[in-house]
Design a protein around this motif. Structure first.
Motif, PDB file in Angstrom:
ATOM      1  N   HIS A   1       1.005  -1.115  -0.060  1.00  0.00           N
ATOM      2  CA  HIS A   1      -0.180   0.082  -0.022  1.00  0.00           C
ATOM      3  C   HIS A   1       0.622   1.368   0.222  1.00  0.00           C
ATOM      4  O   HIS A   1       1.403   2.005   1.047  1.00  0.00           O
TER       5      HIS A   1
ATOM      6  N   ALA B   1      -0.421   4.457   2.038  1.00  0.00           N
ATOM      7  CA  ALA B   1      -0.831   4.209   3.044  1.00  0.00           C
ATOM      8  C   ALA B   1       0.275   4.557   4.133  1.00  0.00           C
ATOM      9  O   ALA B   1       1.479   4.396   3.816  1.00  0.00           O
TER      10      ALA B   1
ATOM     11  N   GLY C   1      -5.199   4.112   5.459  1.00  0.00           N
ATOM     12  CA  GLY C   1      -5.192   3.976   3.790  1.00  0.00           C
ATOM     13  C   GLY C   1      -6.357   5.358   3.589  1.00  0.00           C
ATOM     14  O   GLY C   1      -6.643   6.084   4.548  1.00  0.00           O
TER      15      GLY C   1
ATOM     16  N   ASN D   1      -9.198   4.910   2.714  1.00  0.00           N
ATOM     17  CA  ASN D   1     -10.739   4.696   3.296  1.00  0.00           C
ATOM     18  C   ASN D   1     -10.694   4.410   4.565  1.00  0.00           C
ATOM     19  O   ASN D   1     -11.555   3.638   5.283  1.00  0.00           O
TER      20      ASN D   1
ATOM     21  N   GLN E   1      -7.207   0.558   8.123  1.00  0.00           N
ATOM     22  CA  GLN E   1      -7.470  -0.867   7.258  1.00  0.00           C
ATOM     23  C   GLN E   1      -6.377  -1.706   8.301  1.00  0.00           C
ATOM     24  O   GLN E   1      -5.539  -1.318   9.055  1.00  0.00           O
TER      25      GLN E   1
ATOM     26  N   ASP F   1      -6.336  -9.165   4.003  1.00  0.00           N
ATOM     27  CA  ASP F   1      -6.120  -7.647   3.690  1.00  0.00           C
ATOM     28  C   ASP F   1      -7.548  -7.220   3.697  1.00  0.00           C
ATOM     29  O   ASP F   1      -8.415  -7.420   3.030  1.00  0.00           O
ATOM     30  N   SER F   2      -7.661  -5.903   4.312  1.00  0.00           N
ATOM     31  CA  SER F   2      -9.085  -5.334   4.178  1.00  0.00           C
ATOM     32  C   SER F   2      -9.207  -4.511   3.065  1.00  0.00           C
ATOM     33  O   SER F   2     -10.298  -3.854   2.916  1.00  0.00           O
ATOM     34  N   THR F   3      -8.024  -4.341   2.439  1.00  0.00           N
ATOM     35  CA  THR F   3      -8.182  -3.353   1.381  1.00  0.00           C
ATOM     36  C   THR F   3      -8.056  -4.134  -0.016  1.00  0.00           C
ATOM     37  O   THR F   3      -7.227  -5.006  -0.111  1.00  0.00           O
TER      38      THR F   3
ATOM     39  N   THR G   1      -4.503  -3.428  -3.424  1.00  0.00           N
ATOM     40  CA  THR G   1      -3.471  -3.678  -2.996  1.00  0.00           C
ATOM     41  C   THR G   1      -2.362  -3.816  -4.385  1.00  0.00           C
ATOM     42  O   THR G   1      -2.898  -3.967  -5.388  1.00  0.00           O
TER      43      THR G   1
END
Length: 85
Positions: free
Chosen positions: A20, A23, A41, A43, A46, A59-61, A64
């Motif tokens: 990221h 991030a 990040g 949003n 994360q 990974d919550s995003t 990537t």
């Protein structure tokens, strides 16, 4: 901060910056099967789960560099099928 904590923060900071690039690493916590690495990040906050072998389990995003790489490979495959280079 102990020397081992310093090393862990450096390792996880590098992982976040690799996957990221935009991030900001925020820290980590020990989880049941490894570590939960937190980052800020676009949003909001994360996280990703890294096992004890250093593999990213989740990974919550979705945006990537890994998923972008998979999309690039998929696009190249489709292009080859359609007769492109």
């Amino acid at each position: 901060m102990s020397a081992s904590e310093y090393v862990m923060h450096n390792i996880f900071n590098k992982i976040v910056s690799e996957y990221h690039p935009f991030a900001e690493y925020q820290g980590y916590a020990e989880g049941e099967n490894g570590f939960i690495v937190y980052y800020q990040g676009t949003n909001g906050q994360q996280h990703m789960v890294v096992n004890t072998e250093g593999n990213i389990i989740s990974d919550s995003t979705m945006g990537t560099t890994r998923s972008l790489g998979i999309l690039a490979v998929g696009a190249a495959f489709v292009s080859a099928l359609m007769g492109g280079e």
